[in-house]
Scaffold this active site. Structure first.
Site, PDB file in Angstrom:
ATOM      1  N   ASN A  42       0.826  -1.213   0.000  1.00 54.57           N
ATOM      2  CA  ASN A  42       0.000   0.000   0.000  1.00 54.57           C
ATOM      3  C   ASN A  42       0.858   1.259   0.000  1.00 54.57           C
ATOM      4  OD1 ASN A  42      -2.310  -1.569   0.107  1.00 54.57           O
ATOM      5  ND2 ASN A  42      -2.573  -1.356   2.315  1.00 54.57           N
ATOM      6  N   GLY A 233      -3.680   4.622   7.252  1.00 50.74           N
ATOM      7  CA  GLY A 233      -2.388   4.771   7.911  1.00 50.74           C
ATOM      8  C   GLY A 233      -1.224   4.601   6.955  1.00 50.74           C
ATOM      9  N   ASP A 234      -1.375   3.714   5.975  1.00 47.27           N
ATOM     10  CA  ASP A 234      -0.329   3.532   4.966  1.00 47.27           C
ATOM     11  C   ASP A 234      -0.221   4.767   4.082  1.00 47.27           C
ATOM     12  OD1 ASP A 234       0.048   0.926   5.940  1.00 47.27           O
ATOM     13  OD2 ASP A 234      -1.511   0.150   4.600  1.00 47.27           O
ATOM     14  N   ALA A 235      -1.367   5.343   3.716  1.00 47.35           N
ATOM     15  CA  ALA A 235      -1.349   6.577   2.931  1.00 47.35           C
ATOM     16  C   ALA A 235      -0.707   7.709   3.729  1.00 47.35           C
ATOM     17  CB  ALA A 235      -2.773   6.954   2.518  1.00 47.35           C
TER      18      ALA A 235
END
Length: 286
Positions: A42, A233-235
């Site tokens: 991601n 959260g990955d973004a």
């Protein structure tokens, strides 16, 4: 390639339900979606969408889900040569159950997503990169990758994710320049992070905080009607790293990270489509 991401590469099946069922009860599925997932994958995709060239280290099986995951990575512009393809076995599949308020619970199969090591990394990966971003893989593998990155002069960041129980991450924490935590993770391991590191705590709707050697910086975040928190959260991590690599300060990095996280949380799916200009619209031009 500016950033190498290392960790899990999954295939996600997302179920949007009217509620989480109580024991012996039933919930209704309103929509069902499938697509690539896994924190490392991601972040790599998000960085690529922000114009930061990225590569990925991980593993999938030679099955339908693994082939689809690799296809999506290639279509997103991610250098997937570091994704090991394991004959036999099964690509890890995560079943994400999303409620109307955007909260998510996860059911998962283990699959082969730990079947990689420093030996499966293409020889030129670290030579071409500026930064290594580690996610929630096996601590020994993460530490070995971090040591190699340090030897090559790369910066290192680490986002342990929800897999905290029983994981001895102290060596990785010691090797990282930047550590990403949510509030639950911060409560569990913040005291184990050595002094001098940048610790970024994600607070969801409450914004985020960066504790730096020069002091603490807070950002309130952006209003968003949460649809699906998966991948937000990955973004966030991708937005923060993209800003730092472009030479921006921590205040700007928090603004970009919160803006990107909010855009993802406000749309269904782990990797919803977006225009990079939407990030600038929220947090202003650099």
């Amino acid at each position: 390639m500016r950033v190498v991401c290392a960790g899990h590469v999954n295939w996600d099946v997302t179920l949007f339900v009217d509620a989480l069922p109580a024991p012996d009860a039933e919930a209704r599925i309103g929509d069902r979606r499938e697509g690539g997932g896994g924190s490392a994958a991601n972040v790599a995709v998000a960085l690529s969408r922000l114009g930061v060239t990225s590569g990925l280290v991980g593993a999938v099986a030679d099955d339908r889900d693994g082939r689809n995951a690799r296809r999506e990575l290639r279509e997103a512009g991610v250098d997937a040569r570091g994704v090991r393809v394991v004959e036999g076995g099964m690509t890890a599949v995560k079943y994400l159950v999303v409620t109307p308020d955007g909260e998510t619970c996860v059911l998962g199969t283990e699959g082969v997503n730990e079947a990689f090591s420093t030996g499966t990394v293409p020889p030129d990966y670290f030579e071409r990169a500026e930064h290594l971003h580690l996610t929630g893989q096996d601590p020994a593998t993460a530490a070995a990758l971090a040591v190699r990155a340090r030897e090559m002069g790369l910066g290192v960041s680490f986002d342990p994710g929800r897999r905290l129980a029983g994981r001895a991450d102290d060596e990785v924490l010691a090797l990282a320049d930047v550590v990403f935590l949510n509030e639950r993770e911060a409560e569990a391991i913040r005291e184990r992070v050595p002094p001098g590191r940048v610790v970024v705590t994600k607070r969801g709707a409450g914004g985020a905080t960066a504790e730096t050697p020069a002091g603490r910086i807070d950002h309130p975040g952006y209003d968003v009607e949460a649809v699906d928190s998966t991948g937000a959260g990955d973004a966030f991590a991708a937005g923060f790293l993209a800003a730092i690599l472009d030479g921006d300060g921590y205040e700007r990095a928090l603004a970009v990270a919160n803006a990107f996280g909010a855009l993802v949380a406000g749309a269904p799916g782990t990797r919803p489509p977006f225009d990079p200009a939407d990030v600038a619209d929220r947090c202003g031009p650099a």
